[in-house]
Design a protein around this motif. Structure first.
Motif, PDB file in Angstrom:
ATOM      1  N   SER A  69       5.478  12.292   8.415  1.00 39.29           N
ATOM      2  CA  SER A  69       5.070  11.473   9.492  1.00 39.29           C
ATOM      3  C   SER A  69       3.689  10.916   9.346  1.00 39.29           C
ATOM      4  O   SER A  69       3.128  10.284  10.083  1.00 39.29           O
ATOM      5  N   GLY A  70       3.154  11.177   7.963  1.00 34.46           N
ATOM      6  CA  GLY A  70       1.784  10.810   7.610  1.00 34.46           C
ATOM      7  C   GLY A  70       0.870  11.522   8.053  1.00 34.46           C
ATOM      8  O   GLY A  70       1.025  12.648   8.833  1.00 34.46           O
ATOM      9  N   ASN A  71      -0.583  10.782   8.109  1.00 34.98           N
ATOM     10  CA  ASN A  71      -1.825  11.580   8.617  1.00 34.98           C
ATOM     11  C   ASN A  71      -2.741  10.746   9.069  1.00 34.98           C
ATOM     12  O   ASN A  71      -2.725   9.763   9.177  1.00 34.98           O
ATOM     13  N   ALA A  72      -4.063  11.234   9.489  1.00 34.08           N
ATOM     14  CA  ALA A  72      -4.986  10.299   9.972  1.00 34.08           C
ATOM     15  C   ALA A  72      -5.444   9.261   8.942  1.00 34.08           C
ATOM     16  O   ALA A  72      -5.761   8.026   9.186  1.00 34.08           O
ATOM     17  N   PHE A  73      -5.486   9.759   7.511  1.00 34.16           N
ATOM     18  CA  PHE A  73      -6.017   8.703   6.456  1.00 34.16           C
ATOM     19  C   PHE A  73      -5.006   7.669   6.574  1.00 34.16           C
ATOM     20  O   PHE A  73      -5.109   6.735   6.366  1.00 34.16           O
ATOM     21  N   SER A  74      -3.497   8.044   6.354  1.00 37.00           N
ATOM     22  CA  SER A  74      -2.554   6.803   6.179  1.00 37.00           C
ATOM     23  C   SER A  74      -2.472   6.124   7.324  1.00 37.00           C
ATOM     24  O   SER A  74      -2.029   4.831   7.279  1.00 37.00           O
ATOM     25  N   TYR A 116       0.865  -1.387   0.014  1.00 36.85           N
ATOM     26  CA  TYR A 116       0.117  -0.143  -0.061  1.00 36.85           C
ATOM     27  C   TYR A 116       0.787   1.137   0.040  1.00 36.85           C
ATOM     28  O   TYR A 116       1.916   1.410   0.771  1.00 36.85           O
ATOM     29  N   VAL A 117       0.678   2.220  -0.822  1.00 36.65           N
ATOM     30  CA  VAL A 117       1.512   3.531  -0.815  1.00 36.65           C
ATOM     31  C   VAL A 117       0.276   4.705  -0.492  1.00 36.65           C
ATOM     32  O   VAL A 117      -0.623   4.686  -1.208  1.00 36.65           O
ATOM     33  N   CYS A 118       0.575   5.065   0.515  1.00 39.89           N
ATOM     34  CA  CYS A 118      -0.356   6.348   0.982  1.00 39.89           C
ATOM     35  C   CYS A 118       0.053   7.557   0.318  1.00 39.89           C
ATOM     36  O   CYS A 118       1.139   8.248   0.640  1.00 39.89           O
ATOM     37  N   ASN A 119      -0.717   8.100  -0.724  1.00 42.83           N
ATOM     38  CA  ASN A 119      -0.354   9.458  -1.217  1.00 42.83           C
ATOM     39  C   ASN A 119      -0.763  10.519  -0.286  1.00 42.83           C
ATOM     40  O   ASN A 119      -2.105  10.813  -0.403  1.00 42.83           O
ATOM     41  N   VAL A 120      -0.035  11.350   0.390  1.00 39.20           N
ATOM     42  CA  VAL A 120      -0.273  12.237   1.219  1.00 39.20           C
ATOM     43  C   VAL A 120      -0.023  13.590   0.724  1.00 39.20           C
ATOM     44  O   VAL A 120       0.655  13.788  -0.158  1.00 39.20           O
ATOM     45  N   GLU A 121      -0.328  14.880   1.560  1.00 34.01           N
ATOM     46  CA  GLU A 121      -0.250  15.909   1.102  1.00 34.01           C
ATOM     47  C   GLU A 121       1.278  16.581   1.534  1.00 34.01           C
ATOM     48  O   GLU A 121       2.014  15.740   2.601  1.00 34.01           O
ATOM     49  N   GLU A 122       1.780  17.354   1.180  1.00 36.95           N
ATOM     50  CA  GLU A 122       3.342  17.734   1.452  1.00 36.95           C
ATOM     51  C   GLU A 122       3.805  17.812   3.060  1.00 36.95           C
ATOM     52  O   GLU A 122       4.729  17.183   3.468  1.00 36.95           O
ATOM     53  N   SER A 123       2.654  18.565   3.552  1.00 34.75           N
ATOM     54  CA  SER A 123       3.179  18.509   5.039  1.00 34.75           C
ATOM     55  C   SER A 123       2.984  17.425   5.895  1.00 34.75           C
ATOM     56  O   SER A 123       3.461  17.264   7.065  1.00 34.75           O
ATOM     57  N   ALA A 124       2.470  16.094   5.363  1.00 32.64           N
ATOM     58  CA  ALA A 124       2.207  14.929   5.816  1.00 32.64           C
ATOM     59  C   ALA A 124       3.427  14.043   5.465  1.00 32.64           C
ATOM     60  O   ALA A 124       3.253  12.680   5.825  1.00 32.64           O
ATOM     61  N   ILE A 183       4.621   5.584   3.063  1.00 31.18           N
ATOM     62  CA  ILE A 183       4.020   6.807   3.020  1.00 31.18           C
ATOM     63  C   ILE A 183       4.812   7.796   1.955  1.00 31.18           C
ATOM     64  O   ILE A 183       5.997   7.891   2.037  1.00 31.18           O
ATOM     65  N   VAL A 184       4.115   8.319   1.056  1.00 35.41           N
ATOM     66  CA  VAL A 184       4.853   9.096  -0.059  1.00 35.41           C
ATOM     67  C   VAL A 184       3.709  10.333  -0.486  1.00 35.41           C
ATOM     68  O   VAL A 184       2.729  10.325  -0.234  1.00 35.41           O
ATOM     69  N   SER A 185       4.546  11.587  -0.441  1.00 39.27           N
ATOM     70  CA  SER A 185       3.772  12.638  -1.297  1.00 39.27           C
ATOM     71  C   SER A 185       4.230  12.569  -2.723  1.00 39.27           C
ATOM     72  O   SER A 185       5.224  13.003  -2.953  1.00 39.27           O
ATOM     73  N   ALA A 186       3.208  12.164  -3.555  1.00 38.36           N
ATOM     74  CA  ALA A 186       3.652  12.159  -5.060  1.00 38.36           C
ATOM     75  C   ALA A 186       3.822  13.536  -5.617  1.00 38.36           C
ATOM     76  O   ALA A 186       4.709  13.441  -6.556  1.00 38.36           O
ATOM     77  N   ALA A 187       3.406  14.519  -5.088  1.00 39.76           N
ATOM     78  CA  ALA A 187       3.577  15.933  -5.399  1.00 39.76           C
ATOM     79  C   ALA A 187       5.091  16.479  -5.323  1.00 39.76           C
ATOM     80  O   ALA A 187       5.681  16.712  -6.155  1.00 39.76           O
ATOM     81  N   ILE A 188       5.434  16.105  -4.199  1.00 41.15           N
ATOM     82  CA  ILE A 188       6.846  16.341  -3.717  1.00 41.15           C
ATOM     83  C   ILE A 188       7.979  15.349  -4.422  1.00 41.15           C
ATOM     84  O   ILE A 188       8.916  15.906  -5.016  1.00 41.15           O
ATOM     85  N   GLU A 189       7.576  14.116  -4.596  1.00 40.87           N
ATOM     86  CA  GLU A 189       8.332  13.264  -5.370  1.00 40.87           C
ATOM     87  C   GLU A 189       8.626  13.869  -6.772  1.00 40.87           C
ATOM     88  O   GLU A 189       9.593  13.493  -7.405  1.00 40.87           O
TER      89      GLU A 189
END
Length: 364
Positions: free
Chosen positions: A215-220, A204-212, A236-242
């Motif tokens: 450390s992730g967030n409640a969804f991840s 599972y890859v959790c695509n989170v917002e940049e700020s998370a 945990i990954v932020s695809a936008a950052i990557e």
């Protein structure tokens, strides 16, 4: 020896953005509407391994060649895919061809990006995809089981074995459990040949917002709990950052990531996790021409490992000179390792270990 991971998920969860970042190309169109990826996009990605640079320096190698994984970006799935909804039939056909599944889940809020289900709920999204895959498996397997049962009544040995394998799988799928939870011990290879979608290992890859991203967030956190229950992996990954990182020169990437509180790239973690998910290990060859990493399945014996380089190496295998990575580094190369008795001559029954530095002896 090729290994690949299929990137799957509902539309608009960031699959193609992740794929583009992984391959550092714009090969997959990332757009804000369902099914923007019509044909599966395929990219080969080098597996990060710091040991390569160390070995190359010792061996004074002219070049470094990492091992690689293949990633396949597959069109988004929707409810009813098992019955042909959306691009269902094509999706299911494409995913049957991969060795492992990377399931991207949307774990960020963004009113500008629509969600096909109308709200952000990664647990529900995971269930949607898993259910469609289980329904497709059940439909496929029930037909084969009926045919095998008819032949088994006549005492056909192959059919009797097929029934013994398929019955627990059908029972699990009927109960809403993926096929991988019911594979009889010792029959993993036979189960693999059935090409069941839910028998494949999952990351599972959790695509989170940049700020998370750090450390992730409640969804991840919900996804991580699910992965733990299933014995699956989660990154945990932020695809936008990557996507931004992939565009930077290598010497600027580390500084950029550190500024965001990240130790390493999320993509590196995805690649390494995918590698581990497939049960792969790496061995090395090292010399003045090149230092190279080779991929094999954990538990592979030396002759089969040699085939990763060339089939003739397996056919004419005699032995392999073997030095563990740590011993090679401590001895500053082959000569030093040999002097302290750390170079071993191994035969056909030797199981190659992760990090082995090998030189094959063969005669064709």
């Amino acid at each position: 020896m090729g290994f690949n991971c299929g990137i799957v998920g509902l539309p608009n969860v960031g699959k193609s953005t992740l794929f583009n970042a992984l391959t550092a190309t714009a090969a997959a169109q990332a757009a804000n509407y369902p099914f923007c990826t019509i044909e599966p996009n395929v990219g080969r990605v080098g597996v990060p391994d710091k040991r390569l640079g160390v070995l190359a320096e010792i061996g004074k190698s002219a070049k470094i060649i990492p091992t690689s994984l293949e990633f396949v970006d597959i069109a988004g799935l929707v409810r009813g895919a098992s019955k042909g909804e959306g691009l269902g039939n094509q999706f299911l056909a494409n995913i049957r061809e991969v060795d492992a599944i990377i399931h991207v889940l949307r774990c960020f809020e963004d009113s500008d990006i629509t969600h096909v289900e109308g709200s952000i709920d990664p647990a529900r999204d995971a269930e949607v995809v898993e259910t469609e895959l289980m329904l497709a498996d059940l439909d496929s397997l029930e037909k084969r089981l009926i045919a095998a049962q008819k032949k088994a009544r006549g005492g056909d040995k192959d059919s009797l074995a097929a029934v013994a394998l398929m019955e627990p799988l059908v029972a699990a799928l009927s109960a809403g459990k993926p096929a991988r939870t019911a594979i009889p011990p010792g029959q993993e290879e036979e189960a693999r040949r059935l090409q069941l979608l839910t028998s494949k290992p999952v990351l599972y890859v959790c695509n989170v917002e940049e700020s998370a991203a750090a450390s992730g967030n409640a969804f991840s956190a919900v996804v991580e709990a699910r992965a733990k229950r299933e014995g699956a992996r989660c990154v945990i990954v932020s695809a936008a950052i990557e996507s931004e990182v992939a565009l930077l020169p290598p010497d600027e990437q580390t500084e950029f990531l550190e500024g965001l509180g990240l130790v390493d790239s999320g993509l590196d973690r995805v690649i390494r996790a995918g590698y581990d998910l497939l049960g792969l290990v790496t061995y090395f060859t090292c010399g003045p021409k090149e230092t190279r990493a080779w991929t094999i399945v954990k538990g592979t014996k030396a002759p089969r490992a040699a085939a990763a380089i060339h089939k003739d190496f397996e056919r004419g295998f005699i032995a392999c000179e073997t030095i563990a990575y740590d011993d090679y580094v401590a001895g500053k190369g082959e000569a030093g390792a040999r002097e302290v008795g750390k170079l071993r001559i191994e035969g056909k029954e030797y199981v190659v270990k992760d990090g082995d530095v090998l030189l094959f002896r063969f005669n064709v």
